[in-house]
Scaffold this active site. Structure first.
Site, short mmCIF file in Angstrom:
data_model
loop_
_atom_site.label_atom_id
_atom_site.label_comp_id
_atom_site.label_asym_id
_atom_site.label_seq_id
_atom_site.Cartn_x
_atom_site.Cartn_y
_atom_site.Cartn_z
N CYS A 18 1.06 -18.71 13.89
CA CYS A 18 0.71 -18.18 12.57
C CYS A 18 1.65 -18.75 11.51
CB CYS A 18 0.82 -16.65 12.61
SG CYS A 18 0.31 -15.83 11.10
N HIS B 57 8.24 3.43 -13.75
CA HIS B 57 9.12 2.36 -13.28
C HIS B 57 9.56 1.36 -14.34
CE1 HIS B 57 9.10 3.50 -9.09
NE2 HIS B 57 7.79 3.57 -9.08
N CYS C 5 1.74 4.85 -4.17
CA CYS C 5 1.94 4.98 -5.62
C CYS C 5 0.58 5.10 -6.31
CB CYS C 5 2.70 3.77 -6.17
SG CYS C 5 4.48 3.99 -6.23
N ARG D 180 3.64 1.45 0.38
CA ARG D 180 4.30 2.02 -0.82
C ARG D 180 3.41 1.87 -2.06
NH1 ARG D 180 7.04 6.00 -2.07
NH2 ARG D 180 5.20 6.13 -3.35
#
Lengths: 103, 270
Positions: free
Chosen positions: B69, B183, B231, B227
């Site tokens: 890969c 953020h 969010c 994550r």
């Protein structure tokens, strides 16, 4: 899943600080999965630590201990080269152990 | 009277100030103490070992492993690959992150169907981890200590950054939220959780370098893709799909902003 305990034992003077990280789901039996079915209880009930053949720690655990438990304890009278063994037994009768040499 | 009262007020003010500082340190990162106690004993090591086995194990109808890969540095080269992802791949003519690249290898090398490859990338409650989580943990760990260096040469890599940037500031959903709502400012938090300022090198670096991470509260390793999805869910947006263009663009925006920070994954988080 089973067969995984990581142990390190570090000597300071005549005291060995042992740190053991065990891989275990530690299911309380109270949780439900995404389909709403109860996840059966599966947790460690007993942990025994030995230095050589001598039992230095014996503890009874229950469902309140976290997943992948981390255990740290000190053994007095340890010498470099001693072998520390940590072994657990869970409510399903599964067992696992690991060992480390005191450094 | 006023002059007499002033010093008293000052003293009280100072006391409160000191209190504020102390509790701020304690509240700032209560998990730092936990991390110090654990030292190198992050439960993610078990997951990483599993990932190393999965990388080498033959799988799928073609009974091939991932060892051929190409993660961007050539077939089978794992070391340092994570620190340079997402990046442009000539064979698919797309910018891809690690998760989409693993799906691609599952399909092309191992002959698995797209549905099977994408069936369950992230664990749910009570699971002990997924194939993707284990592979990502193992691969990310092979970049530990290396500086984050997402390439920005190909026009599509630059376009991914720009798209990520506009998605980052794009307000949507019933709560009219954007990523930037939480953020884009420094030193803010939600409850006990510090919010990284992803528009700065420091904030983006701290975040990008520490995922994938073992989440203590979940007993699982979670990936950057998870994550992002999580969010999005908190913003009440339509579900972000793993390896989708939106996720890859957002990761590119964050990763480019994080340039130069040393990778420290797998992390240990709340």
């Amino acid at each position: 899943m089973a067969g995984q305990i990581r142990i390190r034992a570090k000597l300071e003077g005549d005291v060995a600080e042992v740190k053991a990280l065990m891989r275990h789901p530690m299911e309380t039996g109270q949780r439900k999965d995404s389909a709403g079915n109860k996840i059966p209880a599966h947790f460690i009930t007993q942990v025994i630590a030995k230095m050589g053949d001598k039992v230095v720690l014996e503890s009874q655990w229950g469902a309140a201990v976290s997943q992948n438990p981390f255990l740290s304890f000190r053994v007095k009278g340890a010498k470099a080269g001693d072998t520390i063994t940590v072994e657990w037994l869970d409510n399903k009768g599964e067992t696992d152990s690991g060992e480390a040499v005191v450094k | 009277m006023i002059i007499k009262r002033l010093p008293k007020l000052k003293v009280i003010g100072l006391c409160l100030g000191l209190f504020g500082v102390n509790s701020a340190i304690a509240q700032d990162d209560p998990f730092a103490e936990y991390r110090a106690m654990m030292g190198d004993d992050n439960p993610a090591i078990f997951v990483s070992e599993e990932g190393a086995d999965l990388w080498q194990a033959p799988n799928g109808p073609k009974q091939a492993s991932f060892e051929q890969c190409d993660l961007g540095l050539g077939p089978g080269i794992v070391e340092g690959a994570y620190a340079q992802l997402p990046r442009y791949f000539a064979d698919t003519q797309q910018v891809m992150d690690l998760e989409s690249r693993l799906f691609y290898c599952m399909e092309t090398l191992q002959g698995r169907s797209p549905e099977e490859a994408r069936k369950k990338p992230y664990s749910s409650t009570g699971d002990m981890g997924t194939e993707i989580e284990a592979l990502v943990t193992y691969i990310a760990e092979q970049s530990t200590g290396m500086p984050i260096a997402l390439p920005q040469q190909h026009p599509l890599e630059i376009a991914a950054y720009e798209q990520g940037k506009s998605l980052f500031y794009y307000r949507a959903g019933p709560h009219d939220f954007s990523c930037a709502t939480c953020h884009r400012q420094s030193d803010k938090r939600i409850r006990l959780q510090n919010l990284p300022n992803l528009t700065t090198n420091e904030g983006a670096g701290a975040a990008y370098s520490s995922w994938p991470a073992y989440r203590i509260s979940q007993g699982l390793v979670r990936t950057m893709g998870w994550r992002m999805q999580s969010c999005g869910r908190q913003q009440r947006l339509p579900e972000l799909q793993p390896g989708s263009e939106a996720v890859i663009s957002l990761m590119t925006f964050m990763g480019v902003n994080a340039k130069g920070t040393e990778m420290a994954a797998p992390g240990l988080k709340r």
